[in-house]
Design an enzyme around this catalytic site. Structure first.
Site, mmCIF file in Angstrom:
data_model
loop_
_atom_site.group_PDB
_atom_site.id
_atom_site.type_symbol
_atom_site.label_atom_id
_atom_site.label_comp_id
_atom_site.label_asym_id
_atom_site.label_seq_id
_atom_site.Cartn_x
_atom_site.Cartn_y
_atom_site.Cartn_z
ATOM 1 N N GLY A 239 37.997 30.649 37.469
ATOM 2 C CA GLY A 239 37.031 30.735 38.562
ATOM 3 C C GLY A 239 37.592 30.849 39.956
ATOM 4 O O GLY A 239 36.839 31.060 40.914
ATOM 5 N N GLU A 273 42.314 28.387 32.866
ATOM 6 C CA GLU A 273 41.942 29.704 32.323
ATOM 7 C C GLU A 273 41.730 30.725 33.438
ATOM 8 O O GLU A 273 40.655 31.306 33.568
ATOM 9 C CB GLU A 273 40.631 29.582 31.534
ATOM 10 C CG GLU A 273 40.654 28.572 30.415
ATOM 11 C CD GLU A 273 39.279 28.377 29.782
ATOM 12 O OE1 GLU A 273 38.246 28.714 30.402
ATOM 13 O OE2 GLU A 273 39.244 27.871 28.664
ATOM 14 N N PRO A 274 42.729 30.978 34.257
ATOM 15 C CA PRO A 274 42.521 31.934 35.347
ATOM 16 C C PRO A 274 42.479 33.372 34.825
ATOM 17 O O PRO A 274 43.241 33.734 33.932
ATOM 18 C CB PRO A 274 43.758 31.730 36.226
ATOM 19 C CG PRO A 274 44.813 31.248 35.277
ATOM 20 C CD PRO A 274 44.094 30.442 34.218
ATOM 21 N N GLY A 275 41.563 34.151 35.370
ATOM 22 C CA GLY A 275 41.501 35.570 35.034
ATOM 23 C C GLY A 275 41.694 36.370 36.306
ATOM 24 O O GLY A 275 42.755 36.932 36.590
ATOM 25 N N ARG A 312 31.335 46.859 39.122
ATOM 26 C CA ARG A 312 31.122 45.681 39.973
ATOM 27 C C ARG A 312 30.260 45.963 41.213
ATOM 28 O O ARG A 312 29.354 45.176 41.527
ATOM 29 C CB ARG A 312 32.449 45.022 40.368
ATOM 30 C CG ARG A 312 33.260 44.546 39.150
ATOM 31 C CD ARG A 312 34.375 43.590 39.519
ATOM 32 N NE ARG A 312 33.855 42.302 39.900
ATOM 33 C CZ ARG A 312 33.731 41.871 41.120
ATOM 34 N NH1 ARG A 312 34.138 42.622 42.125
ATOM 35 N NH2 ARG A 312 33.219 40.693 41.366
ATOM 36 N N TYR A 316 26.936 43.751 40.942
ATOM 37 C CA TYR A 316 26.927 42.517 41.759
ATOM 38 C C TYR A 316 26.864 42.810 43.256
ATOM 39 O O TYR A 316 27.069 41.905 44.053
ATOM 40 C CB TYR A 316 28.194 41.687 41.521
ATOM 41 C CG TYR A 316 28.589 41.471 40.088
ATOM 42 C CD1 TYR A 316 27.795 40.707 39.233
ATOM 43 C CD2 TYR A 316 29.776 42.012 39.601
ATOM 44 C CE1 TYR A 316 28.192 40.506 37.925
ATOM 45 C CE2 TYR A 316 30.168 41.799 38.293
ATOM 46 C CZ TYR A 316 29.362 41.050 37.465
ATOM 47 O OH TYR A 316 29.754 40.849 36.170
ATOM 48 N N CYS A 342 24.168 59.689 37.219
ATOM 49 C CA CYS A 342 22.802 59.952 37.697
ATOM 50 C C CYS A 342 22.047 58.669 38.014
ATOM 51 O O CYS A 342 21.042 58.354 37.363
ATOM 52 C CB CYS A 342 22.045 60.723 36.642
ATOM 53 S SG CYS A 342 22.971 62.115 36.089
ATOM 54 N N GLU A 343 22.522 57.908 38.936
ATOM 55 C CA GLU A 343 21.833 56.687 39.365
ATOM 56 C C GLU A 343 22.176 56.452 40.830
ATOM 57 O O GLU A 343 23.335 56.601 41.229
ATOM 58 C CB GLU A 343 22.350 55.456 38.591
ATOM 59 C CG GLU A 343 22.204 55.565 37.124
ATOM 60 C CD GLU A 343 21.628 54.322 36.481
ATOM 61 O OE1 GLU A 343 21.095 53.447 37.197
ATOM 62 O OE2 GLU A 343 21.720 54.255 35.252
#
Ligand code: LLP
Length: 418
Positions: A239, A273-275, A312, A316, A342-343
């Site tokens: 996190g 648990e770093p990502g 992303r 978000y 197409c968005e």
């Protein structure tokens, strides 16, 4: 910190010219710096050296096997969430004793494989899950270690899609139910509840919610001890936030200084648990300008990468810096950088000041090493892009660009349509 820097107006990854890679690999592609990946892992290791935690890289953030291998070679384990991630880690010979498995929906096949391979911990998220793990362990005639993922009910100031530690979210088990479970753990003949796990959210830039959650768990561990219930592991999750724009996240050292005193007191073996902290700024997404479009109201740079490659910003509203791979002029124009999908949500950045660019120019979408390629899709029948790793002045394709044949190879026309 990262190793994507300009030298004489040209963007390099370590000592490798990005435009040279683009010429050889084509565009778009993800590009990772080996050095940055390792530097980030080392930062955490150094900051926490006093308590020597097991650092399990969150494979979900970047599942490329070369990335996992690079980190595993330096001692990292893996935090996995599926049978697929488990199989990748095992194929790379990551020690099962360095693998922890979280997920609210662990599938039976993955549970069986994890038991067979002898992973360190299942991070269990519900009582029904615990029962299934117990049944599978019994079948395999093994005793397995689990940690209960606690939902500490703390708000983490981050995007609501990526906050996980409140009771409004599907994750973890509340404290009272965890206590009940620990009290009646003998009911689970093939399970040893040996740890507690938390993960309160992602891209958290302020340590306060982390500290609050950790304090809650430390208090809880003390209460358990008074009841004579002992555990061995405390997995504090991932996190840690990074800099995308102008965030001022806690450094690994700040974070360590704030929490080590509490962690030390528990005497428990700490797992992290770093990502994103490791992979986020170790990768970029390189894309090519297809067209410049000016509708009199707005200017659009239309590039060959799209939301299916890096979702992303669309999902978000995340900010990613966008840099020209070659700085052509210092005069800037304001553009929206958009993809071909197409968005209207298919964009990488809005109202960005960039030098005037022409067809064929390259752009680097920064901070794309975490939750980039792994969240890509084939929307609009777009093949998945290539992934490349640089080490010094060398580069290697670590995932080939998908070919059209691969894209359709599992599709079938049924007889009734022939
Ligand atoms: N551990 C658990 C149990 C997790 O669920 C996660 C991330 C991590 C560790 C790693 O978190 P990190 O250190 O990377 O923040 N797709 C979103 C992020 C989703 C995070 C999911 N869980 C994004 O692109 O921002």
């Amino acid at each position: 910190m990262h190793d994507f820097k300009y030298k004489k107006n040209e963007l390099f990854c370590e000592n490798t010219r990005i435009s040279t890679i683009a010429q050889q690999v084509g565009t778009p592609f993800y590009l990772y710096s080996y050095k940055t990946l390792i530097d980030h892992l080392t930062k955490i290791k150094k900051a926490f050296v006093e308590i020597d935690p097991l650092i399990c890289f969150a494979v979900k953030s970047n599942g490329n096997m070369a990335v996992i291998k690079a980190l595993a070679n330096k001692g990292a384990g893996c935090d996995i969430v599926s049978g697929g991630e488990l199989k990748k880690a095992l194929k790379l010979k990551v020690s099962p004793k360095k693998i922890v498995f979280a997920s609210v929906g662990k599938k039976e096949e993955a549970i069986a494989l994890a038991i067979k391979s002898g992973i360190l911990l299942f991070n269990v998220e519900s009582v029904p899950e615990l029962e299934v793990i117990n049944a599978f362990a019994k079948k395999a005639d093994k005793k397995v270690q689990v940690a209960i993922r606690i939902n500490p009910d703390v708000e983490a100031a981050t995007h609501h899609f990526i906050t996980t530690g409140t009771l409004k979210n599907k994750f973890g088990i509340d404290l009272q139910s965890t206590r009940d479970l620990l009290r009646r753990q003998k009911a689970y003949s093939h399970i040893e509840i040996n740890g507690l796990h938390i993960h309160i959210g992602s891209q958290i830039v302020n340590s306060t919610p982390f500290i609050n959650a950790i304090k809650k768990v430390v208090g809880f561990v003390n209460d358990l001890r008074q009841e004579g219930i002992e555990i061995k592991y405390f997995d504090i999750g991932g996190g840690l936030g990074i800099i995308y724009k102008d965030e001022k996240p806690q450094t690994a050292e700040d974070f360590a200084q704030n929490i080590i005193p509490y962690l030390k007191k528990t005497g428990l073996k700490i797992i992290m648990e770093p990502g994103r902290f490791i992979a986020g700024n170790a990768g970029i997404f390189v894309t090519k300008v297809l067209y410049l479009k000016d509708n009199g109201f707005k200017k659009f740079l239309i590039v060959d990468g799209g939301m299916n490659d890096l979702i992303r910003p669309s999902l978000y509203n995340a900010y990613h810096d966008i840099l020209p791979v070659k700085k052509t002029s210092s005069k800037k124009i304001t553009v929206d950088v958009v993809g071909p999908v197409c968005e209207s949500g298919d964009y990488f950045g809005k109202e960005r000041a960039l030098p005037k660019m022409v067809r064929g120019d390259l752009l680097a979408v920064m901070s794309a090493g975490a939750y980039g390629y792994v969240m890509s899709s084939n929307y609009n029948a777009r093949p998945r892009v290539a992934e490349v790793m640089v080490k010094g002045n060398k580069f290697a394709i670590i995932n080939e660009r998908e070919k059209f044949n691969e894209l359709i190879k599992r599709e079938r026309i049924p007889d009734f349509l022939k």
